[in-house]
Design a protein around this motif. Structure first.
Motif, short mmCIF file in Angstrom:
data_model
loop_
_atom_site.label_atom_id
_atom_site.label_comp_id
_atom_site.label_asym_id
_atom_site.label_seq_id
_atom_site.Cartn_x
_atom_site.Cartn_y
_atom_site.Cartn_z
N TYR A 137 -1.56 50.08 -13.05
CA TYR A 137 -0.43 50.58 -13.86
C TYR A 137 -0.96 51.39 -15.06
CZ TYR A 137 1.82 46.27 -11.81
OH TYR A 137 2.28 45.57 -10.74
N LEU A 138 -0.01 52.23 -15.30
CA LEU A 138 -0.13 53.38 -16.42
C LEU A 138 0.35 52.52 -17.88
CD1 LEU A 138 -0.92 56.11 -17.35
CD2 LEU A 138 1.09 56.89 -16.75
N THR A 139 -0.46 52.56 -18.74
CA THR A 139 0.14 51.89 -20.04
C THR A 139 -0.03 53.10 -21.18
OG1 THR A 139 -2.01 51.24 -20.83
CG2 THR A 139 -0.51 49.61 -19.62
N HIS A 140 1.04 52.74 -22.23
CA HIS A 140 0.88 53.78 -23.39
C HIS A 140 -0.51 54.06 -23.65
CE1 HIS A 140 2.42 56.20 -26.52
NE2 HIS A 140 1.75 55.54 -27.54
N GLY A 141 -0.72 55.36 -24.09
CA GLY A 141 -2.13 55.87 -24.22
C GLY A 141 -2.93 56.40 -23.34
N GLN A 142 -2.68 56.15 -21.90
CA GLN A 142 -3.34 56.77 -20.81
C GLN A 142 -2.34 57.67 -20.11
OE1 GLN A 142 -3.33 53.24 -18.42
NE2 GLN A 142 -5.28 52.87 -18.75
N GLU A 143 -3.07 58.53 -19.42
CA GLU A 143 -2.24 59.86 -18.79
C GLU A 143 -2.93 59.81 -17.54
OE1 GLU A 143 -1.27 63.38 -20.54
OE2 GLU A 143 -0.72 62.65 -22.36
N ILE A 144 -2.35 60.10 -16.26
CA ILE A 144 -2.88 59.99 -15.03
C ILE A 144 -1.95 61.36 -14.20
CG2 ILE A 144 -1.67 58.13 -14.04
CD1 ILE A 144 -4.14 57.68 -12.38
N ASN A 145 -2.66 61.78 -13.45
CA ASN A 145 -1.69 62.72 -12.46
C ASN A 145 -1.43 62.05 -11.42
OD1 ASN A 145 -1.72 64.87 -13.95
ND2 ASN A 145 -3.71 65.66 -13.51
N ALA A 187 3.56 56.98 -20.18
CA ALA A 187 4.00 55.69 -20.39
C ALA A 187 4.67 55.93 -21.84
CB ALA A 187 2.99 54.50 -20.61
N THR A 188 5.78 55.12 -22.29
CA THR A 188 6.35 55.18 -23.40
C THR A 188 6.27 53.96 -24.27
OG1 THR A 188 8.06 56.29 -22.56
CG2 THR A 188 8.77 55.67 -24.63
N PRO A 189 5.86 54.05 -25.49
CA PRO A 189 5.67 53.07 -26.43
C PRO A 189 6.83 52.17 -26.41
CG PRO A 189 5.50 55.20 -27.63
CD PRO A 189 5.94 55.28 -26.28
N GLY A 190 6.41 50.78 -26.09
CA GLY A 190 7.38 49.70 -26.48
C GLY A 190 7.97 49.44 -24.86
#
Length: 185
Positions: free
Chosen positions: A176-184, A160-163
């Motif tokens: 959903y994936l938000t900024h600060g999270q990472e998932i494969n 996720a990209t900030p903004g």
């Protein structure tokens, strides 16, 4: 100044014309017209034959004619001067082709490297002009590898990209994936 010796290629009694540098041969005036001048010594019999054919066609007074043996040529009246012009053209083309074949045969016997260089000159020139085009093309191996790699990609790492808004996670509805999270995924 003219000398009266038997000039090379001339008739007995022919004279070498020294005024023009000795390059022409004249035949003595026989009292039946004007003096005849031959062509320079370095001209071949084939060159003279070609000039004679051109002069004969010019004497016929025709500018165009159908190709020898074509249906249009066959429809011409046998007394039409275009018939003879087409025959002369066909004969001259045949003579030139035979002379070129003979020249190349002699060259292949005497200097095979020069013969090969001459007969491949057009192909080499074409290849030189097309080299950049051919080099830019993909080979069959390159196309196969690209196709195989297109079907076997490693999984994409979602980030996720900030903004930016959250990213929907494929195969997991409602997540959903938000900024600060990472998932494969």
């Amino acid at each position: 100044m003219t000398s009266t010796h038997n000039a090379p290629g001339g008739e007995p009694g022919a004279q070498r014309d020294q005024l023009g540098g000795g390059s022409t041969i004249t035949v003595p005036n026989t009292g039946q017209g004007r003096r005849l001048r031959a062509v320079p010594e370095n001209v071949t019999a084939g060159d003279i034959t070609g000039l004679r054919a051109e002069m004969q066609v010019a004497a016929l007074g025709v500018d165009d004619w159908p190709a020898y043996g074509s249906p249009a040529w066959l429809r011409l009246d046998p007394k039409d001067p275009r018939v003879y012009a087409a025959v002369l053209e066909a004969a001259e083309r045949h003579r030139r082709d035979a002379a070129e074949t003979q020249r190349l045969d002699t060259l292949s016997d005497t200097d095979p490297v020069a013969w090969w260089r001459e007969i491949t000159a057009d192909a080499n020139a074409y290849a030189a002009r097309q080299g950049h085009v051919i080099a830019a093309r993909r080979t069959a191996e390159e196309i196969r590898v690209a196709r195989d790699n297109a079907n076997n990609r490693p999984p994409h790492q979602l980030r996720a990209t900030p903004g930016w808004p959250p990213i929907a996670i494929p195969g997991q509805p409602g997540r959903y994936l938000t900024h600060g999270q990472e998932i494969n995924a």
